[in-house]
Design a protein around this motif. Sequence first.
Motif, PDB file in Angstrom:
ATOM      1  N   ARG A 246       0.717  -1.270  -0.020  1.00  0.00           N
ATOM      2  CA  ARG A 246       0.122   0.216  -0.027  1.00  0.00           C
ATOM      3  C   ARG A 246       0.763   1.388   0.130  1.00  0.00           C
ATOM      4  O   ARG A 246       0.510   2.305  -0.626  1.00  0.00           O
ATOM      5  CB  ARG A 246      -0.949  -0.145   1.204  1.00  0.00           C
ATOM      6  CG  ARG A 246      -2.189  -0.914   0.900  1.00  0.00           C
ATOM      7  CD  ARG A 246      -2.663  -1.501   2.353  1.00  0.00           C
ATOM      8  NE  ARG A 246      -3.704  -2.240   2.282  1.00  0.00           N
ATOM      9  CZ  ARG A 246      -4.055  -3.460   1.717  1.00  0.00           C
ATOM     10  NH1 ARG A 246      -3.115  -3.970   1.196  1.00  0.00           N
ATOM     11  NH2 ARG A 246      -5.126  -3.927   1.743  1.00  0.00           N
ATOM     12  N   ALA A 250       0.983   3.862  -3.084  1.00  0.00           N
ATOM     13  CA  ALA A 250       0.645   5.408  -2.837  1.00  0.00           C
ATOM     14  C   ALA A 250       1.885   6.055  -3.361  1.00  0.00           C
ATOM     15  O   ALA A 250       1.601   7.194  -3.850  1.00  0.00           O
ATOM     16  CB  ALA A 250       0.516   5.562  -1.273  1.00  0.00           C
ATOM     17  N   LYS A 323      -2.699   5.080   0.741  1.00  0.00           N
ATOM     18  CA  LYS A 323      -3.048   4.628  -0.519  1.00  0.00           C
ATOM     19  C   LYS A 323      -4.228   5.268  -0.927  1.00  0.00           C
ATOM     20  O   LYS A 323      -4.390   5.713  -1.827  1.00  0.00           O
ATOM     21  CB  LYS A 323      -3.115   3.041  -0.420  1.00  0.00           C
ATOM     22  CG  LYS A 323      -3.734   2.314  -1.450  1.00  0.00           C
ATOM     23  CD  LYS A 323      -5.078   2.437  -1.913  1.00  0.00           C
ATOM     24  CE  LYS A 323      -5.499   1.735  -2.965  1.00  0.00           C
ATOM     25  NZ  LYS A 323      -6.663   1.820  -3.470  1.00  0.00           N
TER      26      LYS A 323
END
Length: 387
Positions: A246, A250, A323
């Motif tokens: 994540r 991101a 994220k």
Amino acid sequence: MNFQFTPEQLQIQDAIEKLCKPFDADYWLKKDQLGDFPFDFHQTLADAGWLGIAMPQEYGGAGLGITEAALMMRTISGSGAGLSGASAVHMNIFGLHPVVVFGSDEQKQRWLPPLIAGKDRACFGVTEPNAGLNTLKLSTKAEKQEDHYLVSGQKIWISTAQVATKILLLARTTPVEDAKGTEGLSLFYTDLDRSCIDVREIEKMGRKCVDSNEVFIDQLKIPVQDLIGEEGKGFSYILHGLNPERILIAAEAIGLGQAALARGALYAKERIVFDRPIGQNQGIQHPLAKSWMELEAADLMVFKAASLYDAKLSCAAEANAAKYLAAEACFHACENAIMTHGGMGYAKEYHVERYLRESWIPRLAPVSPQLILCFIAEKVLGLPKSY
């Protein structure tokens, strides 16, 4: 509290920028048109040693943290490569984390050096068409047969399976009805044997040069030596890779948003209409300025999550928030870049339409924004579980 990167981290950023420079926006435009995997880009990063940035030094890696890996992935995406470039190496950076944590010394010695050197390319076989995000309901079956397992089943949305030589595969070794809690799934890392694995590419909206696929497995023979850790513990093993994944996606979203914003701002300065640059108009300025603030705020959450992870502290809420926030900021930045270009934003030669198509990826994967909101509501705010 220090929000500045260290000189060593800035050197990583500079080094990645230099490696990415020959692979300019026109290179990625061509890749997006033709759809062939960027082998030369992948190998360039491998030759420079960057595919092992977060892997142990004793196996050829750099032994750095997720903070440095996130900085690297943000830089790749922000160079103009976007999610096409980031996805070409994404699996190498975080994917074998379960091997690093739970693999034996023999397995790590056998598997990590060729992956870091770019000799092996791996794909991640988890998602199934009838389970979606409900991983505990996976049905791909692995049956023990003395010195090997026989695996049959189906996976979907498996990136790079067209070019992969290895697969990190989650399969059921205990029937659902007999499994207790999160047990019953086992994790394997093995050869992607195309004599019993059929890989069918999914035509999709963007990121054409990094394939996504349906994978059909029919009696794949996996040696017991390719089982990671204990049988039945595979789900708990992949959980250790979820927060890094994540964080990295991101960071890639932030880079993509920054690339789009830079193109939008440049066009706003250069495009003259009614005898003045369109960037002089607040109707153009304000959306771009808002996107800058949104990206910067999301970026802070990305590196807060990364620093917590590297300090071995709880970071699930921050990783999920990073994220979510980065994906939304990225999408809006890409949208505003197209609006700034007006009609030319719809033309491929200006690149921003590709950025907008790719910005859907971090919004949709690896977990939906709705499930992130459910997670924050339940785990952070203490609200009742809603699913």
